[in-house]
Design a protein around this motif. Structure first.
Motif, PDB file in Angstrom:
ATOM      1  N   LEU A  95       0.829  -1.196   0.000  1.00  0.00           N
ATOM      2  CA  LEU A  95       0.000   0.000   0.000  1.00  0.00           C
ATOM      3  C   LEU A  95       0.868   1.253   0.000  1.00  0.00           C
ATOM      4  O   LEU A  95       1.965   1.262   0.574  1.00  0.00           O
ATOM      5  CB  LEU A  95      -0.915   0.010   1.226  1.00  0.00           C
ATOM      6  N   ALA A  99      -1.010   7.556   1.245  1.00  0.00           N
ATOM      7  CA  ALA A  99      -2.466   7.425   1.238  1.00  0.00           C
ATOM      8  C   ALA A  99      -2.978   6.817   2.543  1.00  0.00           C
ATOM      9  O   ALA A  99      -3.992   7.257   3.089  1.00  0.00           O
ATOM     10  CB  ALA A  99      -2.914   6.581   0.051  1.00  0.00           C
ATOM     11  N   VAL A 100      -2.282   5.803   3.032  1.00  0.00           N
ATOM     12  CA  VAL A 100      -2.689   5.176   4.295  1.00  0.00           C
ATOM     13  C   VAL A 100      -2.726   6.205   5.418  1.00  0.00           C
ATOM     14  O   VAL A 100      -3.698   6.302   6.179  1.00  0.00           O
ATOM     15  CB  VAL A 100      -1.733   4.021   4.661  1.00  0.00           C
ATOM     16  N   LEU A 244      -8.600  10.268  -4.555  1.00  0.00           N
ATOM     17  CA  LEU A 244      -7.641   9.170  -4.667  1.00  0.00           C
ATOM     18  C   LEU A 244      -6.384   9.605  -5.423  1.00  0.00           C
ATOM     19  O   LEU A 244      -5.258   9.224  -5.067  1.00  0.00           O
ATOM     20  CB  LEU A 244      -8.302   7.973  -5.358  1.00  0.00           C
ATOM     21  N   TYR A 249      -3.021   7.354  -4.499  1.00  0.00           N
ATOM     22  CA  TYR A 249      -3.439   5.963  -4.283  1.00  0.00           C
ATOM     23  C   TYR A 249      -3.700   5.350  -5.649  1.00  0.00           C
ATOM     24  O   TYR A 249      -4.790   5.459  -6.191  1.00  0.00           O
ATOM     25  CB  TYR A 249      -4.691   5.922  -3.401  1.00  0.00           C
ATOM     26  N   SER A 254     -10.508   0.656  -2.462  1.00  0.00           N
ATOM     27  CA  SER A 254     -10.780   1.685  -1.457  1.00  0.00           C
ATOM     28  C   SER A 254     -12.267   1.689  -1.142  1.00  0.00           C
ATOM     29  O   SER A 254     -13.103   1.276  -1.948  1.00  0.00           O
ATOM     30  CB  SER A 254     -10.338   3.069  -1.940  1.00  0.00           C
ATOM     31  N   THR A 272      -8.065   2.629   2.831  1.00  0.00           N
ATOM     32  CA  THR A 272      -7.234   1.974   1.816  1.00  0.00           C
ATOM     33  C   THR A 272      -7.370   0.454   1.935  1.00  0.00           C
ATOM     34  O   THR A 272      -6.406  -0.263   2.204  1.00  0.00           O
ATOM     35  CB  THR A 272      -5.758   2.386   1.995  1.00  0.00           C
TER      36      THR A 272
END
Length: 397
Positions: A95, A99-100, A244, A249, A254, A272
């Motif tokens: 991942l 984004a996480v 996104l 991402y 998602s 995520t």
């Protein structure tokens, strides 16, 4: 052969990885309940003493040097920040850590949305009841207060101006704890399930939801796919795709929760991962699309399928049992539900017996079971949904 390192447990992923012929290297913890047959399917299964980041990095790094992992991943949201840190440190697929972090931290998520237009709400960082009271005064209307990194409807409270002189003690706000206070927006609540493949964001479908009333707001039911008012689907897709992209991402599933307030799209939060609450089962039953599999394939940079056309999808619903807690006095409601659903009843899970003590439902983790119904419709749901509130069958202990 691809080699997948999975941190934290999820039976569905163990089955999927091994069924696809990949080698599975599992790192699990005391709260992961794996039976011997599951562990035997792994090329390596390591029980870790804790979720400490440095200990995990040291162990996974030493194994990666020997086995050369193609993916390091965790479905568990609480472990995704650690797992994405490890995968990026080792230069392995996983991942996107940026984004996480953005989606886990509700302060950063709100800042992200402020760059995209009118998809957010007024909000404030609060760490005391005095700051909550001040925010209530500024908003002049109801607000939502929740942990800045929470999930699963835990410790969410709705407050109104009537609460301003008496902020509830069970809000659990003390100096040093971090909460986010947000303007409450009325409107129907949904979630959007997306799969991102090489930076292109594909809508899998929209899920409608029913939640409990204040103060807890846990989910009672989901239906997939759900239709939106005319013209709103394009706006929803545009907002979420922009979000996104802004978060970088590019690979993976998602799950984004949003509300429609008249003609306005308001994004609530995003994750995520594939949706929880058995929504992947609803998707697969409805249209045959296996979002768990496609998420894995996408993260591995393997050939993955975009969602199919939704012209012939059948609506599928899940409804959860819940209540105010107490001793279960009878269970005839189960027969009533079976009779009402008939052949549409796909699965019923309720593991309590008459005489058992059930907890009060305050979040998704304290619901009592569920029913999955295929080829459902609004009339059937409206006829049976009251049967899932078991409070009248629960006697105080």
């Amino acid at each position: 052969m691809k080699k997948v390192a999975l941190i934290g447990g999820w039976d569905a992923l163990v089955d999927l990885v091994t069924d696809l012929g990949y080698e599975l290297y599992l790192y699990y913890f005391d709260n992961d309940s794996y039976s011997e047959p599951y562990l035997n399917r792994c090329s390596l299964a390591v029980k870790m003493p804790s979720e400490n980041r440095e200990a995990l990095l040291t162990t996974v790094s030493s194994h990666h040097k020997k086995y050369h992992y193609d993916l390091i991943y965790s479905h568990k949201e609480l472990l995704q920040e650690t797992t994405s840190f490890i995968s990026e440190t080792l230069g392995v697929n996983g991942l996107n850590q940026q984004a996480v972090k953005l989606f886990r931290n509700k302060f950063e998520f709100r800042k992200l949305l402020e760059n995209l237009g009118d998809y957010t709400v007024r909000w404030a960082k609060v760490d005391s009841q005095a700051q909550v009271s001040q925010f209530l005064n500024n908003i002049k209307g109801p607000i939502i207060v929740k942990p800045y990194d929470g999930m699963g409807s835990r410790r969410i409270r709705k407050l109104t101006e009537n609460d301003n002189l008496n902020i509830p003690d069970n809000l659990d706000i003390t100096n040093g704890s971090l909460f986010i206070a947000e303007e409450y927006i009325a409107g129907k609540e949904y979630s959007a399930e997306f799969i991102s493949i090489d930076g292109k964001h594909h809508l899998v479908g929209i899920t409608s939801k029913t939640t409990s009333e204040s103060p807890y707001f846990f989910e009672i039911s989901h239906t997939f796919p759900a239709s939106l008012p005319a013209g709103m689907l394009t706006e929803v897709c545009s907002a979420i795709s922009a979000m996104l992209t802004q978060a970088k991402y590019d690979y993976g599933a998602s799950h984004t929760e949003f509300k429609l307030n008249d003609s306005r799209v308001v994004l609530i939060e995003s994750h995520t991962r594939v949706a929880g609450d058995k929504i992947p089962i609803l998707i697969k039953e409805s249209c045959g699309y296996d979002i768990i599999r496609e998420n894995l394939q996408t993260l591995l940079r393997e050939s993955s399928q975009a969602p199919p056309n939704n012209q012939f999808w059948q609506p599928t619903s899940i409804v959860y049992f819940y209540g105010e807690g107490g001793t279960l006095s009878q269970d005839t409601f189960l027969d009533t539900i079976k009779n009402e659903c008939g052949e549409k009843l796909l699965l019923l899970k309720f593991d309590y017996n008459v005489g058992d003590l059930l907890p009060e439902t305050v979040s998704s983790s304290t619901r009592y079971g569920f029913v999955i119904i295929t080829n459902t419709n609004s009339e059937l749901l409206s006829n049976i949904i009251h049967l899932f509130n078991l409070s009248e069958h629960l006697h105080p202990s």
